[in-house]
Design a protein around this motif. Structure first.
Motif, PDB file in Angstrom:
ATOM      1  N   GLY A 247       0.816  -1.200   0.000  1.00  0.00           N
ATOM      2  CA  GLY A 247       0.000   0.000   0.000  1.00  0.00           C
ATOM      3  C   GLY A 247       0.852   1.253   0.000  1.00  0.00           C
ATOM      4  O   GLY A 247       2.080   1.206  -0.062  1.00  0.00           O
ATOM      5  N   ASP A 248       0.176   2.399   0.079  1.00  0.00           N
ATOM      6  CA  ASP A 248       0.891   3.676   0.042  1.00  0.00           C
ATOM      7  C   ASP A 248       0.457   4.585   1.188  1.00  0.00           C
ATOM      8  O   ASP A 248       0.436   5.804   1.064  1.00  0.00           O
ATOM      9  N   GLU A 249       0.087   3.944   2.326  1.00  0.00           N
ATOM     10  CA  GLU A 249      -0.405   4.715   3.474  1.00  0.00           C
ATOM     11  C   GLU A 249       0.326   4.282   4.747  1.00  0.00           C
ATOM     12  O   GLU A 249      -0.220   3.583   5.587  1.00  0.00           O
ATOM     13  N   PRO A 250       1.587   4.683   4.909  1.00  0.00           N
ATOM     14  CA  PRO A 250       2.334   4.282   6.099  1.00  0.00           C
ATOM     15  C   PRO A 250       1.666   4.784   7.372  1.00  0.00           C
ATOM     16  O   PRO A 250       1.081   5.879   7.399  1.00  0.00           O
ATOM     17  N   THR A 251       1.761   4.000   8.438  1.00  0.00           N
ATOM     18  CA  THR A 251       1.168   4.388   9.708  1.00  0.00           C
ATOM     19  C   THR A 251       1.994   3.829  10.854  1.00  0.00           C
ATOM     20  O   THR A 251       2.665   2.807  10.702  1.00  0.00           O
ATOM     21  N   THR A 252       1.955   4.477  11.982  1.00  0.00           N
ATOM     22  CA  THR A 252       2.639   3.935  13.148  1.00  0.00           C
ATOM     23  C   THR A 252       1.773   2.855  13.793  1.00  0.00           C
ATOM     24  O   THR A 252       0.546   2.834  13.626  1.00  0.00           O
ATOM     25  N   ILE A 253       2.410   1.986  14.546  1.00  0.00           N
ATOM     26  CA  ILE A 253       1.666   0.964  15.275  1.00  0.00           C
ATOM     27  C   ILE A 253       0.746   1.609  16.301  1.00  0.00           C
ATOM     28  O   ILE A 253      -0.368   1.134  16.560  1.00  0.00           O
ATOM     29  N   PHE A 254       1.198   2.710  16.891  1.00  0.00           N
ATOM     30  CA  PHE A 254       0.368   3.435  17.856  1.00  0.00           C
ATOM     31  C   PHE A 254      -0.917   3.931  17.192  1.00  0.00           C
ATOM     32  O   PHE A 254      -2.012   3.777  17.734  1.00  0.00           O
ATOM     33  N   ARG A 255      -0.786   4.487  15.979  1.00  0.00           N
ATOM     34  CA  ARG A 255      -1.977   4.939  15.264  1.00  0.00           C
ATOM     35  C   ARG A 255      -2.851   3.755  14.866  1.00  0.00           C
ATOM     36  O   ARG A 255      -4.089   3.828  14.918  1.00  0.00           O
ATOM     37  N   LEU A 256      -2.211   2.657  14.473  1.00  0.00           N
ATOM     38  CA  LEU A 256      -2.977   1.474  14.105  1.00  0.00           C
ATOM     39  C   LEU A 256      -3.847   1.012  15.266  1.00  0.00           C
ATOM     40  O   LEU A 256      -5.012   0.624  15.066  1.00  0.00           O
ATOM     41  N   ALA A 257      -3.310   1.050  16.479  1.00  0.00           N
ATOM     42  CA  ALA A 257      -4.084   0.647  17.652  1.00  0.00           C
ATOM     43  C   ALA A 257      -5.313   1.551  17.820  1.00  0.00           C
ATOM     44  O   ALA A 257      -6.420   1.069  18.102  1.00  0.00           O
ATOM     45  N   HIS A 258      -5.123   2.860  17.634  1.00  0.00           N
ATOM     46  CA  HIS A 258      -6.252   3.784  17.703  1.00  0.00           C
ATOM     47  C   HIS A 258      -7.290   3.466  16.627  1.00  0.00           C
ATOM     48  O   HIS A 258      -8.505   3.472  16.887  1.00  0.00           O
ATOM     49  N   GLU A 259      -6.807   3.196  15.406  1.00  0.00           N
ATOM     50  CA  GLU A 259      -7.715   2.906  14.286  1.00  0.00           C
ATOM     51  C   GLU A 259      -8.475   1.604  14.511  1.00  0.00           C
ATOM     52  O   GLU A 259      -9.662   1.498  14.177  1.00  0.00           O
ATOM     53  N   ALA A 260      -7.801   0.600  15.067  1.00  0.00           N
ATOM     54  CA  ALA A 260      -8.467  -0.674  15.343  1.00  0.00           C
ATOM     55  C   ALA A 260      -9.567  -0.496  16.375  1.00  0.00           C
ATOM     56  O   ALA A 260     -10.679  -1.038  16.239  1.00  0.00           O
ATOM     57  N   GLN A 261      -9.284   0.266  17.412  1.00  0.00           N
ATOM     58  CA  GLN A 261     -10.296   0.514  18.445  1.00  0.00           C
ATOM     59  C   GLN A 261     -11.485   1.270  17.858  1.00  0.00           C
ATOM     60  O   GLN A 261     -12.642   0.940  18.137  1.00  0.00           O
ATOM     61  N   ALA A 262     -11.208   2.270  17.029  1.00  0.00           N
ATOM     62  CA  ALA A 262     -12.278   3.036  16.402  1.00  0.00           C
ATOM     63  C   ALA A 262     -13.101   2.169  15.452  1.00  0.00           C
ATOM     64  O   ALA A 262     -14.332   2.305  15.373  1.00  0.00           O
ATOM     65  N   ALA A 263     -12.435   1.250  14.720  1.00  0.00           N
ATOM     66  CA  ALA A 263     -13.142   0.388  13.771  1.00  0.00           C
ATOM     67  C   ALA A 263     -14.147  -0.523  14.477  1.00  0.00           C
ATOM     68  O   ALA A 263     -15.156  -0.931  13.885  1.00  0.00           O
ATOM     69  N   LEU A 264     -13.865  -0.835  15.736  1.00  0.00           N
ATOM     70  CA  LEU A 264     -14.797  -1.661  16.524  1.00  0.00           C
ATOM     71  C   LEU A 264     -15.843  -0.817  17.233  1.00  0.00           C
ATOM     72  O   LEU A 264     -16.706  -1.355  17.943  1.00  0.00           O
ATOM     73  N   GLY A 265     -15.773   0.505  17.065  1.00  0.00           N
ATOM     74  CA  GLY A 265     -16.747   1.384  17.704  1.00  0.00           C
ATOM     75  C   GLY A 265     -16.548   1.532  19.192  1.00  0.00           C
ATOM     76  O   GLY A 265     -17.495   1.843  19.920  1.00  0.00           O
ATOM     77  N   LEU A 266     -15.319   1.345  19.656  1.00  0.00           N
ATOM     78  CA  LEU A 266     -15.022   1.438  21.083  1.00  0.00           C
ATOM     79  C   LEU A 266     -14.492   2.840  21.397  1.00  0.00           C
ATOM     80  O   LEU A 266     -13.480   3.255  20.859  1.00  0.00           O
ATOM     81  N   SER A 267     -15.172   3.554  22.264  1.00  0.00           N
ATOM     82  CA  SER A 267     -14.798   4.923  22.592  1.00  0.00           C
ATOM     83  C   SER A 267     -13.910   4.959  23.827  1.00  0.00           C
ATOM     84  O   SER A 267     -13.611   3.925  24.429  1.00  0.00           O
TER      85      SER A 267
END
Length: 338
Positions: A247-267
């Motif tokens: 892909g062409d969208e580098p991300t940090t693991i820290f951001r990935l953790a935030h994105e995973a939590q958001a994808a599950l709808g967890l606030s």
């Protein structure tokens, strides 16, 4: 040269392999799959197991004679079966299985006069300077750190393939995958950080973020990975080449953790804990930054990843929930992340 009409796929019950079979069958091709179910699952093949153009054999890809017989009539082979990074042990198994499996497929491809597409890994770049281009120098860590066993095995597979191409006429194409993820991925660290994060969060526990979480990764949704494989199969000019598929969208693991939590709808605050590398063991070493240069993939294959990280994670999160609902309906327990 026409596109391959009959394709043999190792690891057809695995994550990428099952999605590849779906794609090839949808295009009207015949597919022969093999898997020993050491990491794949029959459920991954449920969408195509009964397809009239699909045949399957349960076997270890290191069984060279059976592999050659099973793939008879195939004009192309895709080698996806492999052991992965030995995070908690199994370095010897990783080395031996990956080397023997690849050599078995190369011998089959020569005997059948079939092209072979080999799945390698971005891990072979080690700590090279990103973005990683295919001809860049590689910088692996020391053999005293077992995490490099996977990269070493895959790099050896690349060298053997290219040597056999030069000396014996093997028609090989080598792909280095970058962080493929999506539905059907193994629900553990074997399946990558996304899979582990989703499963841990759904267990109501805290995600483990190794080191400082600032490691940069480039993730690739599985349909994009598969598109890269199919384009490679159908591009004669890719023969003898090593190509990044990412892909062409580098991300940090820290951001990935935030994105995973958001994808599950967890606030709320991030549900994670920091885990020092020392707790992983095996003199563990990480790669700080892993970003592909995909110029060659675009110019040679016309490949460009299409699925954004947020969209891919949303689809993947939904699959993890659905998987658990199906397990619960069947009265089975959900295995914890290892």
């Amino acid at each position: 040269m026409s596109r391959p009409a009959k394709v043999g796929v190792t690891g057809s019950a695995g994550f990428i392999g099952s999605h590849l079979c779906d794609r090839l069958l949808a295009e009207g091709r015949e597919v022969v799959g093999i898997d020993d179910f050491s990491h794949g699952s029959p459920s991954n093949m449920s969408t195509f197991a009964a397809h009239p153009n699909f045949t399957f054999a349960e076997l270890d890809c290191r069984d060279a004679l059976r592999v050659r017989r099973t793939f008879a009539g195939c004009d192309a082979l895709v080698h996806l079966a492999a052991e992965k990074i030995p995070r908690y042990g199994g370095a010897l198994k990783t080395l031996q299985a990956n080397v023997a499996g690849a050599e078995s497929l190369y011998e089959a491809a020569l005997a059948l006069d079939a092209q072979v597409v080999v799945a390698s890994t971005s891990d072979v770049y080690g700590n090279a300077t990103p973005p990683f281009a295919e001809d860049d120098a590689l910088t692996l860590g020391p053999p005293t750190t077992r995490r490099w066993a996977y990269a070493t095995s895959k790099l050896y597979d690349e060298h053997v393939a290219l040597a056999m191409a030069a000396e014996q006429g093997l028609r090989v194409k080598i792909l280095r995958f970058f962080g493929s993820y999506g539905p059907r991925n193994n629900p553990s660290w074997w399946g990558g950080p996304q899979a582990a994060f989703f499963e841990i969060l759904l267990d109501g526990k805290l995600m483990d973020i190794h080191g400082d979480g600032r490691q940069v990764r480039t993730f690739t949704f599985v349909t994009d990975t598969v598109d890269g494989v199919v384009r490679t199969l159908d591009t004669p000019e890719a023969e003898g080449e090593v190509i990044n598929i990412g892909g062409d969208e580098p991300t940090t693991i820290f951001r990935l953790a935030h994105e995973a939590q958001a994808a599950l709808g967890l606030s709320g605050p991030l549900r994670a804990r920091m885990v020092p590398y020392e707790q992983i063991g095996g003199r563990y070493q990480d790669v700080r930054c892993r970003i592909p240069d995909t110029t060659k993939a675009f110019e040679l294959l016309g490949f460009r990843a299409e699925v954004s990280l947020s969209d891919g994670l949303a689809v993947t999160a939904a699959w993890h929930r659905e998987r658990r609902e199906q397990i619960a309906a069947a009265g089975l327990g959900v295995a914890s992340v290892a």
